[in-house]
Every structure is written in structure tokens, then in C-alpha cells.
Design an enzyme around this catalytic site. Structure first.
Site, PDB file in Angstrom:
ATOM      1  N   PHE A  10     -15.596   3.358   6.983  1.00  0.00           N
ATOM      2  CA  PHE A  10     -14.194   3.636   6.643  1.00  0.00           C
ATOM      3  C   PHE A  10     -13.937   3.705   5.136  1.00  0.00           C
ATOM      4  CE2 PHE A  10     -14.540  -1.019   7.251  1.00  0.00           C
ATOM      5  CZ  PHE A  10     -13.968  -1.502   6.084  1.00  0.00           C
ATOM      6  N   LYS A  58       0.821  -1.214   0.000  1.00  0.00           N
ATOM      7  CA  LYS A  58       0.000   0.000   0.000  1.00  0.00           C
ATOM      8  C   LYS A  58       0.862   1.276   0.000  1.00  0.00           C
ATOM      9  CE  LYS A  58      -4.021  -2.217   2.192  1.00  0.00           C
ATOM     10  NZ  LYS A  58      -5.036  -2.142   3.285  1.00  0.00           N
ATOM     11  N   HIS A  65      -2.229  -5.328   1.461  1.00  0.00           N
ATOM     12  CA  HIS A  65      -3.517  -5.995   1.219  1.00  0.00           C
ATOM     13  C   HIS A  65      -3.222  -7.426   0.817  1.00  0.00           C
ATOM     14  CE1 HIS A  65      -7.353  -7.144  -0.610  1.00  0.00           C
ATOM     15  NE2 HIS A  65      -6.631  -7.636  -1.588  1.00  0.00           N
ATOM     16  N   TYR A 115     -12.225  -1.922  -3.993  1.00  0.00           N
ATOM     17  CA  TYR A 115     -12.755  -2.148  -2.644  1.00  0.00           C
ATOM     18  C   TYR A 115     -14.284  -2.033  -2.612  1.00  0.00           C
ATOM     19  CZ  TYR A 115      -8.298  -2.441  -0.083  1.00  0.00           C
ATOM     20  OH  TYR A 115      -7.084  -2.850   0.436  1.00  0.00           O
ATOM     21  N   THR A 121      -5.559  -7.119  10.598  1.00  0.00           N
ATOM     22  CA  THR A 121      -5.917  -5.863   9.923  1.00  0.00           C
ATOM     23  C   THR A 121      -5.519  -4.645  10.759  1.00  0.00           C
ATOM     24  OG1 THR A 121      -7.836  -7.013   9.006  1.00  0.00           O
ATOM     25  CG2 THR A 121      -7.840  -4.600   8.874  1.00  0.00           C
ATOM     26  N   ARG A 144      -1.837 -14.125   4.412  1.00  0.00           N
ATOM     27  CA  ARG A 144      -2.546 -13.393   5.474  1.00  0.00           C
ATOM     28  C   ARG A 144      -1.877 -13.596   6.832  1.00  0.00           C
ATOM     29  NH1 ARG A 144      -7.269 -10.637   3.972  1.00  0.00           N
ATOM     30  NH2 ARG A 144      -8.044 -10.694   6.102  1.00  0.00           N
ATOM     31  N   ARG A 195       2.399  -6.152   9.090  1.00  0.00           N
ATOM     32  CA  ARG A 195       1.637  -5.025   9.636  1.00  0.00           C
ATOM     33  C   ARG A 195       2.204  -4.571  10.985  1.00  0.00           C
ATOM     34  NH1 ARG A 195      -4.196  -7.179   7.380  1.00  0.00           N
ATOM     35  NH2 ARG A 195      -4.321  -5.781   5.580  1.00  0.00           N
ATOM     36  N   GLU A 197      -9.616 -10.597  -7.930  1.00  0.00           N
ATOM     37  CA  GLU A 197      -8.667  -9.496  -7.728  1.00  0.00           C
ATOM     38  C   GLU A 197      -7.490  -9.574  -8.702  1.00  0.00           C
ATOM     39  OE1 GLU A 197      -9.578  -8.614  -3.016  1.00  0.00           O
ATOM     40  OE2 GLU A 197      -7.694  -9.584  -3.547  1.00  0.00           O
ATOM     41  N   ASN A 242      -2.266   0.316   6.700  1.00  0.00           N
ATOM     42  CA  ASN A 242      -1.732  -0.906   7.306  1.00  0.00           C
ATOM     43  C   ASN A 242      -0.814  -1.703   6.372  1.00  0.00           C
ATOM     44  OD1 ASN A 242      -3.729  -1.839   5.670  1.00  0.00           O
ATOM     45  ND2 ASN A 242      -4.873  -2.932   7.242  1.00  0.00           N
TER      46      ASN A 242
END
Ligand code: RTP
Ligand code: MG
Length: 142
Positions: free
Chosen positions: A59, A11, A117, A51, A93, A87, A104, A128, A114
Site C-alpha cells: 500500500f 489527512k 494519523h 512513512y 486503521t 489512537r 475514522r 515524528e 482514513n
């Protein structure tokens, strides 16, 4: 467990911090292979579309603003149990809840910013991956 693919995004906050290499290195250390990569600066429209599942949540606007605030590195990771493995390496998250040593925990600046993704299922991953790589991803020959 079969070989699968997942979509990862480094990100804008992590790109700005100059830690792309450190994050990619963690994937490789975990036996995930980078089989596609693309750096881009998403428009608000692209970020909203990516998203879309979060549209209407409190948010959402902040997330879209952040994801279109600077360049990102989008990659496709391949490996055994790639979705869950990615993950796990990413961490929770909310970085306040992310286990020590996760991406993270080490590189997030806030719940919104964070650092990474990762697709949340192999079905989501397929959608995706097609979103960012509509021309397809070639099979990797090792
Ligand atoms: P991601 O989709 O980015 O991999 O993250 P995730 O599955 O762990 O979390 P998700 O629930 O899908 O949320 C997507 C992203 O929205 C931001 N977020 N902000 N302020 C908030 O309450 C809040 N909740 C989520 C985070 O950037 C999160 O990664
Ligand atoms: Mg998610």
C-alpha cells in the site's frame, strides 16, 4: 500516567471535507491540548520520508500519493497518556473496524483515506514531532 506528546495529522481527505474543527474539538474534549500546529501540502518526497517505515509494503505508493494529494494539518497533542488516548479517539486503521463515534468511523472514506494519523508509541512520537517541528515545540503555559 505521565503527561506525554503525540503527533497527529489531519489527512487530505478530512481537510477537503472541511472537518478540521470537528476533529480538533474531539481532541480537546478528551483533554488533549494542541501545543503546536502547522498546515502544509507535503511533496511525494516528504510523504515517503514520513512513512519510510512502510516502504516496500503493497500500500506504500497509494499512501504516498494520497498523503501528498492536498494540504494536511499537523499538530502536536499533549496530555495524560496522549499516544494511546489519541489512537483510541482515532479508531481502527480500517474504518470498517472502527468503533462508532471514533474519528475514522465518522470521517474516513476508505482504508487509505482514513482521515487521521497518530503516532503509535512515545518513541515514534518524538521522531515524528522532530520531523515536522525541527525547531522544537515550546512548553505550553496554561
Ligand atoms: P497511521 O500511521 O496513518 O496513523 O495509521 P495506523 O498506524 O493506524 O496504520 P499503519 O499500519 O501505520 O498504516 C499507515 C497508513 O497506511 C494506510 N494503509 N493502507 N491499503 C492498505 O492495506 C493499507 N494499510 C494501511 C492507511 O492510511 C494507514 O493509516
Ligand atoms: Mg502507523
Amino acid at each position: 500516567m505521565a503527561i506525554e506528546r503525540t503527533l497527529s495529522i489531519i489527512k487530505p481527505n478530512a481537510v477537503a471535507k472541511n472537518v478540521i474543527g470537528q476533529i480538533l474539538s474531539r481532541f480537546e474534549t478528551a483533554d488533549l491540548r494542541i501545543v503546536a500546529a502547522r498546515m502544509l501540502h507535503m511533496s511525494r518526497e516528504q510523504a515517503s520520508a514520513f512513512y519510510a517505515v512502510h516502504q516496500g509494503k503493497p500500500f506504500f505508493d497509494e499512501l504516498v500519493e494520497f498523503m501528498s494529494s492536498g494540504p494536511v494539518l499537523v499538530t502536536v497533542l499533549e496530555g495524560e497518556d496522549a499516544v494511546a488516548k489519541n489512537r483510541e479517539i482515532m479508531g481502527a486503521t480500517n474504518p470498517a473496524n472502527a468503533a462508532p463515534g471514533t474519528i475514522r468511523a465518522d470521517f474516513a472514506d476508505s482504508l487509505t483515506e482514513n482521515a487521521v494519523h497518530g503516532s503509535d508509541s512515545s518513541e515514534t512520537a518524538a521522531v515524528e514531532i522532530a520531523f515536522f517541528f525541527p525547531e522544537g515545540v515550546c512548553p505550553r503555559t496554561r
